[in-house]
Design an enzyme around this catalytic site. Structure first.
Site, PDB file in Angstrom:
ATOM      1  N   CYS A   1      -4.786   2.446  -3.583  1.00  0.00           N
ATOM      2  CA  CYS A   1      -3.520   2.942  -3.019  1.00  0.00           C
ATOM      3  C   CYS A   1      -2.411   1.912  -3.185  1.00  0.00           C
ATOM      4  O   CYS A   1      -1.574   1.722  -2.281  1.00  0.00           O
ATOM      5  CB  CYS A   1      -3.666   3.329  -1.542  1.00  0.00           C
ATOM      6  SG  CYS A   1      -4.934   4.545  -1.247  1.00  0.00           S
TER       7      CYS A   1
ATOM      8  N   GLN B   1      -4.377  -5.297   6.927  1.00  0.00           N
ATOM      9  CA  GLN B   1      -5.362  -6.212   6.344  1.00  0.00           C
ATOM     10  C   GLN B   1      -5.283  -7.609   6.956  1.00  0.00           C
ATOM     11  O   GLN B   1      -6.034  -8.495   6.545  1.00  0.00           O
ATOM     12  CB  GLN B   1      -5.179  -6.299   4.823  1.00  0.00           C
ATOM     13  CG  GLN B   1      -5.368  -5.003   4.087  1.00  0.00           C
ATOM     14  CD  GLN B   1      -6.821  -4.494   4.118  1.00  0.00           C
ATOM     15  OE1 GLN B   1      -7.752  -5.212   4.463  1.00  0.00           O
ATOM     16  NE2 GLN B   1      -7.007  -3.236   3.743  1.00  0.00           N
TER      17      GLN B   1
ATOM     18  N   LYS C   1     -10.314  -0.946  10.545  1.00  0.00           N
ATOM     19  CA  LYS C   1     -10.453  -2.120   9.669  1.00  0.00           C
ATOM     20  C   LYS C   1     -10.725  -3.374  10.493  1.00  0.00           C
ATOM     21  O   LYS C   1     -10.900  -4.454   9.938  1.00  0.00           O
ATOM     22  CB  LYS C   1      -9.186  -2.316   8.835  1.00  0.00           C
ATOM     23  CG  LYS C   1      -8.952  -1.196   7.821  1.00  0.00           C
ATOM     24  CD  LYS C   1      -7.794  -1.550   6.942  1.00  0.00           C
ATOM     25  CE  LYS C   1      -7.189  -0.364   6.228  1.00  0.00           C
ATOM     26  NZ  LYS C   1      -8.036   0.208   5.188  1.00  0.00           N
TER      27      LYS C   1
ATOM     28  N   HIS D   1       0.871  -1.179   0.000  1.00  0.00           N
ATOM     29  CA  HIS D   1       0.000   0.000   0.000  1.00  0.00           C
ATOM     30  C   HIS D   1       0.911   1.234   0.000  1.00  0.00           C
ATOM     31  O   HIS D   1       2.021   1.196   0.534  1.00  0.00           O
ATOM     32  CB  HIS D   1      -0.830  -0.050   1.284  1.00  0.00           C
ATOM     33  CG  HIS D   1      -1.869   1.001   1.426  1.00  0.00           C
ATOM     34  ND1 HIS D   1      -1.595   2.266   1.877  1.00  0.00           N
ATOM     35  CD2 HIS D   1      -3.196   0.972   1.186  1.00  0.00           C
ATOM     36  CE1 HIS D   1      -2.726   2.968   1.916  1.00  0.00           C
ATOM     37  NE2 HIS D   1      -3.709   2.200   1.500  1.00  0.00           N
TER      38      HIS D   1
ATOM     39  N   ASP E   1       3.249  -4.447   7.903  1.00  0.00           N
ATOM     40  CA  ASP E   1       2.006  -3.685   7.847  1.00  0.00           C
ATOM     41  C   ASP E   1       0.863  -4.693   7.960  1.00  0.00           C
ATOM     42  O   ASP E   1       0.577  -5.434   7.023  1.00  0.00           O
ATOM     43  CB  ASP E   1       1.969  -2.919   6.513  1.00  0.00           C
ATOM     44  CG  ASP E   1       0.598  -2.339   6.202  1.00  0.00           C
ATOM     45  OD1 ASP E   1      -0.356  -2.584   6.955  1.00  0.00           O
ATOM     46  OD2 ASP E   1       0.487  -1.641   5.173  1.00  0.00           O
TER      47      ASP E   1
HETATM   48  N1  C6P Z   1      -6.281   0.453   2.852  1.00  0.00           N
HETATM   49  C1  C6P Z   1      -8.117   0.047   1.339  1.00  0.00           C
HETATM   50  O1  C6P Z   1      -9.208   0.316   0.830  1.00  0.00           O
HETATM   51  P1  C6P Z   1      -4.939   3.711   7.287  1.00  0.00           P
HETATM   52  O2  C6P Z   1      -5.517   4.567   6.218  1.00  0.00           O
HETATM   53  O3  C6P Z   1      -3.740   4.319   7.939  1.00  0.00           O
HETATM   54  O4  C6P Z   1      -5.949   3.195   8.263  1.00  0.00           O
HETATM   55  O5  C6P Z   1      -4.438   2.369   6.541  1.00  0.00           O
HETATM   56  C2  C6P Z   1      -3.581   2.456   5.466  1.00  0.00           C
HETATM   57  C3  C6P Z   1      -3.322   1.100   4.913  1.00  0.00           C
HETATM   58  C4  C6P Z   1      -2.065   0.544   5.086  1.00  0.00           C
HETATM   59  N2  C6P Z   1      -1.786  -0.680   4.677  1.00  0.00           N
HETATM   60  C5  C6P Z   1      -2.698  -1.446   4.060  1.00  0.00           C
HETATM   61  C6  C6P Z   1      -2.330  -2.832   3.636  1.00  0.00           C
HETATM   62  C7  C6P Z   1      -3.980  -0.935   3.845  1.00  0.00           C
HETATM   63  O6  C6P Z   1      -4.894  -1.697   3.240  1.00  0.00           O
HETATM   64  C8  C6P Z   1      -4.296   0.372   4.253  1.00  0.00           C
HETATM   65  C9  C6P Z   1      -5.632   0.988   3.957  1.00  0.00           C
HETATM   66  C10 C6P Z   1      -7.625   0.874   2.496  1.00  0.00           C
HETATM   67  O7  C6P Z   1      -7.435  -0.875   0.914  1.00  0.00           O
HETATM   68  C11 C6P Z   1      -7.739   2.340   2.215  1.00  0.00           C
HETATM   69  S1  C6P Z   1      -6.702   2.839   0.890  1.00  0.00           S
END
Ligand code: C6P
Length: 419
Positions: free
Chosen positions: A377, A215, A238, A135, A212
């Protein structure tokens, strides 16, 4: 695909989806006159009433700034906030609560590692390995820092299924490799990465590994000590929690050696114009200013909710949803699934010949179905596969097989309209 027969043989606990759904008020709403079918869970999951109620309770009974006051409300708020640190510690299998830093989310957690650990430990000539599956939030902070410090970024390649090439990964290491930045589960394709093995290889070469887990945390049990992750990040929103609260896990020895990231109240021991300002112990050294108190407490409620349902049961149920959805959409002429890893979380990304992803997303919404369309992203990954955008359906504990069928039927209808 996850092998359902194997899971059954292991007698994975079953999930009572009706009981799970009853906890989510939003699932009763209609969209464009139809029942909501919410399949955008990888972007953000919906929130059970046990989490929503925290906000009423907190603001109605014990709203106060934490760590600062001696009054009853401050005591109660501090106890609930610090209590969540223990909930997170247990959720991640970490050794100590001081290894748990609260952040706004995964993005902020990674920026913290880049800004504090990265700035102190990386220099020109060093190398950072980042996977093709990342991401943007696990790419851009390292790119920004590399512009400043001059280290090199090397990309861990994927194969045509969206699986990381572990042999190539091992070959990328040199004596200058300092860090591996990789997601546990890819948000765009759902690939589950072998982070334990990747950590072992990184450590063999004396490098650190940042995982990270944005997910992964909602779908599978995470044990940071078993993985041997140096840093692990995830977001509350999430994992059935609120926005604005997330977590950075870091090994105590690393967090202790890192300089502070942001300066301000709460992260100091003493402040002086005459002498050197000194800093609080970890984790408070990394929590400058008033944190998102209610959100963090609500995150604790979310993790208790998830653990109550059981991550094994959730993972097994989502595997069934994914298998059904994959089978249903595979029948559609001209539809191509991107991301076909054997080990995959509940994410189904696809493109359709002769139909723009955005059109599909907009039209399927008219039928009450929420999916995500776009680059998720993860532009370097999508461009590698020759596309700018995909449609993505992603599953959570409260989704049903009937919803999967509704989604597949709605998709067929929409495709016939746009082609
Ligand atoms: N992905 C998706 O629709 P934040 O925004 O900080 O809570 O998470 C960012 C982020 C970082 N790593 C991974 C693997 C992610 O999937 C995400 C967020 C969302 O896939 C929003 S782009």
């Amino acid at each position: 695909m996850t092998d359902l027969a194997t899971r059954d043989a292991l007698e994975v606990p079953r999930l009572d989806v009706a009981a799970v759904r009853a906890d989510f008020p939003i699932l009763a709403r209609q969209v464009h006159g139809r029942p909501l079918v919410y399949l955008d869970n990888a972007a953000t999951s919906q929130t059970p009433r046990q989490v929503i109620e925290v906000f009423d309770d907190y603001y109605g009974r014990y709203n106060a700034n934490i760590h600062r006051g001696l009054h009853t409300l401050a005591d109660e708020a501090t106890a609930a906030y610090e209590g969540t640190r223990e909930t997170v510690r247990a959720f991640l299998g970490a050794a100590e609560t001081r290894e748990i830093v609260f952040t706004r989310g995964t993005t902020e957690a990674i920026n913290l590692v880049a800004g504090a650990w990265g700035r102190a430990n990386l220099k020109a000539g060093d190398e950072v390995l980042i996977s093709r599956l990342e991401h943007h939030s696990n790419i851009v902070p390292w790119q920004l820092l590399s512009r400043e410090l001059g280290f090199a970024i090397k990309v861990i390649p994927v194969d045509e299924r969206g699986v990381l090439d572990l042999d190539a990964y091992a070959r990328l290491f040199t004596e200058r490799t300092r860090l591996v930045a990789v997601n546990h589960v890819s948000n765009a394709f759902g690939t589950v990465n072998p982070v334990r093995e990747m950590a072992r290889i990184a450590h063999e070469h004396g490098a650190r590994i940042l995982v990270d887990g944005a997910q992964a945390a909602p779908h599978q049990r995470v044990d940071v000590r078993d993985i041997d992750a140096d840093f692990y990040a995830f977001s509350g929103h999430k994992v059935y929690g609120p926005t604005g609260a997330g977590v950075l896990y870091g090994k105590a020895s690393l967090l202790e050696a890192m300089p502070p990231w942001q300066g301000g109240g709460e992260m100091i021991a003493t402040v002086s114009f005459e002498h050197e300002t000194t800093f609080a112990d970890i984790p408070h050294k990394f929590e400058a200013g008033t944190p998102a108190v209610a959100e963090v407490i609500a995150l604790g409620a979310a993790l208790r909710w998830v653990s109550g349902v059981g991550l094994e049961a959730i993972g097994a149920w989502e595997a069934q949803l994914l298998a059904r959805a994959t089978e249903r959409v595979s029948r559609i002429d001209g539809l191509r699934i991107l991301g076909t890893a054997p080990d995959k979380a509940g994410v189904l990304s696809f493109v359709v010949d002769g139909a723009h992803s955005q059109d599909i997303g907009l039209l399927i919404d008219q039928l009450g179905v929420a999916i995500r369309t776009g680059h998720h992203c993860a532009q370097p990954l999508l461009h590698h596969f020759g596309v700018d955008a995909t449609c993505r359906a992603s599953f959570a504990a409260y989704n049903t097989l009937e919803e999967v069928d509704l989604f597949a039927e709605a998709l067929e209808r929409v495709i016939s309209m746009v082609r």
